[in-house]
Scaffold this active site. Structure first.
Site, short mmCIF file in Angstrom:
data_model
loop_
_atom_site.label_atom_id
_atom_site.label_comp_id
_atom_site.label_asym_id
_atom_site.label_seq_id
_atom_site.Cartn_x
_atom_site.Cartn_y
_atom_site.Cartn_z
N SER A 15 38.01 8.89 -4.46
CA SER A 15 36.98 9.89 -4.14
C SER A 15 36.17 9.55 -2.89
CB SER A 15 36.04 10.06 -5.33
OG SER A 15 35.50 8.81 -5.74
N GLU B 9 18.71 17.44 -3.98
CA GLU B 9 18.20 16.16 -4.44
C GLU B 9 19.34 15.16 -4.26
OE1 GLU B 9 19.79 18.06 -6.60
OE2 GLU B 9 21.12 16.49 -7.35
N LYS C 17 32.41 14.92 -1.52
CA LYS C 17 31.22 15.75 -1.64
C LYS C 17 31.13 16.85 -0.58
CE LYS C 17 28.14 12.92 -4.37
NZ LYS C 17 28.90 11.67 -4.60
C1 LIG Z 1 29.05 11.02 -5.83
C2 LIG Z 1 30.32 10.32 -5.94
C3 LIG Z 1 31.04 10.28 -7.15
C4 LIG Z 1 30.52 10.83 -8.45
O1 LIG Z 1 30.35 12.22 -8.48
P1 LIG Z 1 31.35 13.16 -9.26
O2 LIG Z 1 30.62 14.47 -9.28
O3 LIG Z 1 31.57 12.60 -10.63
O4 LIG Z 1 32.61 13.23 -8.49
C5 LIG Z 1 32.29 9.68 -7.16
N1 LIG Z 1 32.80 9.10 -6.05
C6 LIG Z 1 32.12 9.10 -4.88
C7 LIG Z 1 32.74 8.44 -3.70
C8 LIG Z 1 30.87 9.71 -4.78
O5 LIG Z 1 30.20 9.70 -3.61
#
Ligand SMILES: *Cc1c(COP(=O)(O)O)cnc(C)c1O
Length: 413
Positions: A390, A123, A101
């Site tokens: 992610s 938000e 993010k």
């Molecule tokens: C917020 C988040 C997501 C989901 O958001 P996407 O916009 O689909 O990437 C996925 N993995 C993590 C670790 C997150 O914090």
């Protein structure tokens, strides 16, 4: 796996069009009063994104503040476990604040500064985007206000404390279901009334145009690095790319630089929650229908009357009733295959990774890992699978501990 390729003559990478549409999805469904702000944002973005000075500053921040490039880790033990294709992990979990993010919030705060805005709002549901926003606001000395549902504040209190530590004001939204949807409405209302000096940082490839395009731009660094790393380390492109899909930003970020490479199969994994039959899931692309939500036309979980349905996932970051419009388009064009896995499958995958590779994944990322159970038997040992990790799982430890019976037997103070 079905073979997936786009119909000839359709450019997947040139989307969106001037109206902000990816095929029939996207657009700008907002009150008239917001249009000038969205227009300004688009103009500033288009004029800055290729400017060398802006690019240099973005690159510096990503490198020295966020920690890019992130490694491409060969998951040797997991590979041995499945005995098929080689598995690599793109380590977005190693970034500052623990997930991808930050790529987007750094990019957007640089745009906000270029527009002369003095104040940032956002938000947040689980609090991850709120923390990433509060972090860059502190870094660049802008005032920051985060809207969060009262129920989410209770569930994610450590993130509330992080945001406050970073100097952000966290506003508790007590209307409606006290979750993300209501927080988004409040944030939009704030933006409407303070638009001349405030920038609204949206956290995924969702919302009205130009947000899906801008967030994609700042997240595609993930796929660009993977291209380079695959070329130098493997001498070829990967065969499969796998990412979880909430709003869809980490997935688009990984996929986008590969959309024209027809030999690379792209797989998005949604949250099937307690199972598709239970009705308690967040499998928007699998079970939703096109509708209008958060300023965009996209797939949406809705009941027979078109009312938005409350999603469920054990992972707060996937708990969203919509999805980025570009994913709706890529599903329709069959360039990306979308699947889903349950809460339980994701939890099991998280333990498998922790104990085989020494990495505790975020619950969101664990959904992508869980799909390996289905994918790996269809692969060969001369192939390569890359999973987008992610985020890291520290934030999910309570959920993991509750799930695993071996924890309960151990002594806890
Ligand atoms: C917020 C988040 C997501 C989901 O958001 P996407 O916009 O689909 O990437 C996925 N993995 C993590 C670790 C997150 O914090």
């Amino acid at each position: 796996m079905k073979s997936i390729s786009s119909p000839p003559g359709v450019s997947l990478t040139r989307q969106p069009n001037a109206g902000g549409y990816f095929g029939e999805f996207g657009g700008q469904f907002v009150p008239e009063m917001l249009r000038p702000a969205l227009e300004e944002l688009e103009q500033v973005f288009l004029s800055l994104k290729d400017q060398p000075q802006f690019q240099r500053q973005l690159e510096q921040e990503l490198q020295n503040f966020a920690g890019r490039p992130t490694p491409l880790h060969f998951a040797q033990n997991l590979t041995r476990h499945y005995g098929a294709a080689r598995i690599f992990l793109k380590r977005e979990d190693l970034l500052h604040t623990g997930a991808h993010k930050i790529n987007n919030t750094i990019g957007q705060i640089l745009l906000a500064r270029a527009m002369g805005k003095r104040r940032i709002i956002a938000e947040t549901g689980a609090g991850q985007h709120g923390v990433a926003t509060a972090t860059v606001a502190a870094r660049f000395g802008l005032k920051c206000r985060i809207y969060m549902g009262a129920e989410d504040m209770r569930r994610q209190f450590p993130n509330v404390q992080r945001m406050r530590m970073l100097g952000a004001e966290v506003i508790s939204v007590s209307g409606g279901t006290q979750t993300l949807k209501d927080a988004t409405n409040e944030a939009l209302r704030d933006w409407l009334t303070h638009v001349e000096h405030t920038h609204y940082i949206i956290g995924s490839v969702v919302g009205p145009h130009p947000f899906p395009m801008i967030v994609r731009h700042f997240q595609k660094i993930i796929g660009e690095e993977v291209r380079e790393q695959a070329r130098s380390r493997l001498g070829k492109f990967p065969d499969y790319l796998v990412a979880c899909v909430g709003g869809g930003s980490n997935a688009i970020g990984l996929f986008h630089p590969f959309l024209s490479e027809e030999g690379v199969r792209l797989i998005g994994v949604e949250a099937a929650g307690k199972g598709l039959q239970s009705g308690q899931h967040a499998a928007t692309l699998t079970r939703g229908r096109p509708g209008i939500f958060h300023g965009m036309r996209t797939y949406l979980l809705q009941d027979r009357h078109g009312q938005v349905q409350l999603p469920h996932s054990v992972s707060a970051g996937l708990d969203y009733p919509g999805v980025g419009p570009e994913h709706s388009f890529l599903k329709q064009r069959r360039r990306v295959a979308y699947h889903c896995v349950t809460d339980r499958e994701a939890l099991e995958a998280a333990f498998r990774l922790a104990r085989s590779e020494g990495i505790i994944p975020a619950l969101e990322s664990a959904h992508a890992l869980a799909f390996l159970e289905y994918l790996m038997p269809q692969t060969h040992n001369n192939q390569v699978v890359i999973v987008n990790l992610s985020g890291r799982g520290d934030k999910d430890l309570d959920t993991y501990i509750e799930y695993d019976p071996t924890f309960r037997r151990t002594d806890r103070p």
